[in-house]
Scaffold this motif. Sequence first.
Motif, PDB file in Angstrom:
ATOM      1  N   CYS A  83      43.039  44.825  39.737  1.00 22.27           N
ATOM      2  CA  CYS A  83      42.849  46.043  39.604  1.00 22.27           C
ATOM      3  C   CYS A  83      41.445  46.411  39.918  1.00 22.27           C
ATOM      4  CB  CYS A  83      43.175  46.534  37.915  1.00 22.27           C
ATOM      5  SG  CYS A  83      42.381  48.237  37.468  1.00 22.27           S
ATOM      6  N   ASN A  85      39.482  48.802  38.830  1.00 16.60           N
ATOM      7  CA  ASN A  85      38.797  49.344  37.424  1.00 16.60           C
ATOM      8  C   ASN A  85      38.681  48.503  36.405  1.00 16.60           C
ATOM      9  OD1 ASN A  85      38.200  51.797  36.148  1.00 16.60           O
ATOM     10  ND2 ASN A  85      39.984  51.357  34.799  1.00 16.60           N
ATOM     11  N   CYS A  86      39.765  47.442  36.017  1.00 17.03           N
ATOM     12  CA  CYS A  86      39.288  46.598  34.803  1.00 17.03           C
ATOM     13  C   CYS A  86      39.588  45.003  35.174  1.00 17.03           C
ATOM     14  CB  CYS A  86      40.346  47.174  33.904  1.00 17.03           C
ATOM     15  SG  CYS A  86      42.246  46.607  34.308  1.00 17.03           S
ATOM     16  N   GLU A  88      41.811  43.486  35.999  1.00 15.85           N
ATOM     17  CA  GLU A  88      43.553  42.916  35.491  1.00 15.85           C
ATOM     18  C   GLU A  88      44.044  42.540  36.606  1.00 15.85           C
ATOM     19  OE1 GLU A  88      45.060  41.010  33.186  1.00 15.85           O
ATOM     20  OE2 GLU A  88      43.805  42.403  31.985  1.00 15.85           O
ATOM     21  N   CYS A  97      48.159  49.850  37.146  1.00 15.77           N
ATOM     22  CA  CYS A  97      47.677  48.759  36.518  1.00 15.77           C
ATOM     23  C   CYS A  97      48.360  48.815  34.849  1.00 15.77           C
ATOM     24  CB  CYS A  97      46.395  48.742  36.346  1.00 15.77           C
ATOM     25  SG  CYS A  97      45.640  47.784  35.212  1.00 15.77           S
ATOM     26  N   CYS A 100      45.065  49.324  32.492  1.00 20.00           N
ATOM     27  CA  CYS A 100      44.348  50.768  32.218  1.00 20.00           C
ATOM     28  C   CYS A 100      44.791  51.816  32.760  1.00 20.00           C
ATOM     29  CB  CYS A 100      42.855  50.346  32.774  1.00 20.00           C
ATOM     30  SG  CYS A 100      42.838  50.238  34.535  1.00 20.00           S
ATOM     31  N   ALA A 102      45.399  52.556  36.108  1.00 23.52           N
ATOM     32  CA  ALA A 102      44.618  52.758  37.321  1.00 23.52           C
ATOM     33  C   ALA A 102      45.554  52.639  38.465  1.00 23.52           C
ATOM     34  CB  ALA A 102      43.420  51.989  37.871  1.00 23.52           C
TER      35      ALA A 102
END
Length: 105
Positions: A83, A85-86, A88, A97, A100, A102
């Motif tokens: 991900c 964004n985070c 993960e 995701c 989060c 995303a």
Amino acid sequence: MKTVRVYRADTIAAASHMKNVLAQYEITAEIRNDCLLSLAGSIPIGESLVELWVKALDFRRATDLVKATLDPVHSEKIKIWVCENCSEEVEEYFAVCWSCGAISN
Ligand SMILES: [Zn+2]
């Protein structure tokens, strides 16, 4: 939190192994019925199996991991995307995701 059964085993060792596999993917599983094995033979077999339960949110991932663990040859290797964004790691069949929310690119 709603929980669902993801696996049944005829030994506590098998259930513990699967619990550890899921833990590697940060899925918390709970072993249930582990004290009923001693009654095997006196109650229906389906009621004496050790069960592994996970949060409903983890069910799909846990099911895939259980299948891949039980039959690694025939299960496709789980591919991962990271991900943006985070950071993960998310299995490729998820477009979103799980951590989060995303959306995958
Ligand atoms: Zn994310």
